[in-house]
Motif scaffolding. Structure first.
Motif, short mmCIF file in Angstrom:
data_model
loop_
_atom_site.label_atom_id
_atom_site.label_comp_id
_atom_site.label_asym_id
_atom_site.label_seq_id
_atom_site.Cartn_x
_atom_site.Cartn_y
_atom_site.Cartn_z
N MET A 1 0.84 -1.17 0.00
CA MET A 1 0.00 0.00 0.00
C MET A 1 0.89 1.24 0.00
O MET A 1 1.87 1.29 0.73
N GLU A 2 0.51 2.17 -0.78
CA GLU A 2 1.20 3.45 -0.71
C GLU A 2 0.19 4.56 -0.94
O GLU A 2 -0.85 4.37 -1.54
N GLY A 3 0.51 5.70 -0.41
CA GLY A 3 -0.36 6.86 -0.52
C GLY A 3 0.14 7.92 0.45
O GLY A 3 1.13 7.74 1.14
N SER A 4 -0.56 9.03 0.50
CA SER A 4 -0.16 10.08 1.43
C SER A 4 -1.40 10.70 2.06
O SER A 4 -2.44 10.83 1.42
N LEU A 5 -1.26 11.03 3.32
CA LEU A 5 -2.35 11.68 4.06
C LEU A 5 -2.18 13.19 3.96
O LEU A 5 -1.06 13.70 4.06
N ARG A 6 -3.29 13.88 3.80
CA ARG A 6 -3.31 15.34 3.79
C ARG A 6 -4.39 15.78 4.76
O ARG A 6 -5.44 15.15 4.88
N PHE A 7 -4.15 16.90 5.42
CA PHE A 7 -5.07 17.42 6.43
C PHE A 7 -5.40 18.87 6.09
O PHE A 7 -4.52 19.66 5.74
N TYR A 8 -6.70 19.23 6.22
CA TYR A 8 -7.16 20.56 5.85
C TYR A 8 -8.11 21.11 6.90
O TYR A 8 -8.89 20.38 7.49
N ARG A 9 -8.04 22.40 7.10
CA ARG A 9 -9.05 23.15 7.85
C ARG A 9 -9.58 24.17 6.87
O ARG A 9 -8.88 25.08 6.46
#
Length: 129
Positions: A1-9
């Motif tokens: 598995m590969e991917g990236s987490l992104r966080f937003y307000r």
């Protein structure tokens, strides 16, 4: 598995502070505590559960949006739970309900096989005379 987490307000991406990371490795998984933005704490845990397969869990404030940008592998299913001021976002390999509702429960399930018994296997020994 590969991917990236992104966080937003809202439309603002919350970027992790370069020096405010803490990682904890435990039998069956790993957890990262990350400071992002000006005052946001993000908690990311992952491991493999028998029912859900590869599982990523994120604990963050309810006003933070968590996105998983998949790499070139299989995408994961998303489930979100809210508990007071926190939300838990689970990404799972299999599209089944997550059997826990928080990070403590996930950690306990990931550790369970190792807590019940620790099996050590060494390669076969070949004796030559």
């Amino acid at each position: 598995m590969e991917g990236s987490l992104r966080f937003y307000r809202g439309s603002e991406e919350l970027l992790p502070a370069s020096t405010l990371w803490n990682s904890t490795f435990f039998p069956g998984g790993v957890m990262y505590d990350i400071r992002a933005g000006r005052s946001d704490s993000l908690h990311v845990m992952y491991g493999v559960l028998p029912g859900t397969g590869f599982t990523v869990a994120v604990k963050c404030a309810v006003n933070v949006r968590t996105e998983l940008l998949p790499g070139q592998t299989t995408s994961l299913y998303r489930q979100t739970l809210q508990e007071r001021e926190d939300q838990y976002v689970f990404f799972t390999e299999y599209n089944v309900p997550v059997p826990v509702s928080n990070l403590a429960g996930l950690q306990a399930m990931l550790e369970k096989p190792y807590r019940e018994q620790l099996v050590l296997n060494s390669p076969p020994q070949h004796h030559t005379e």
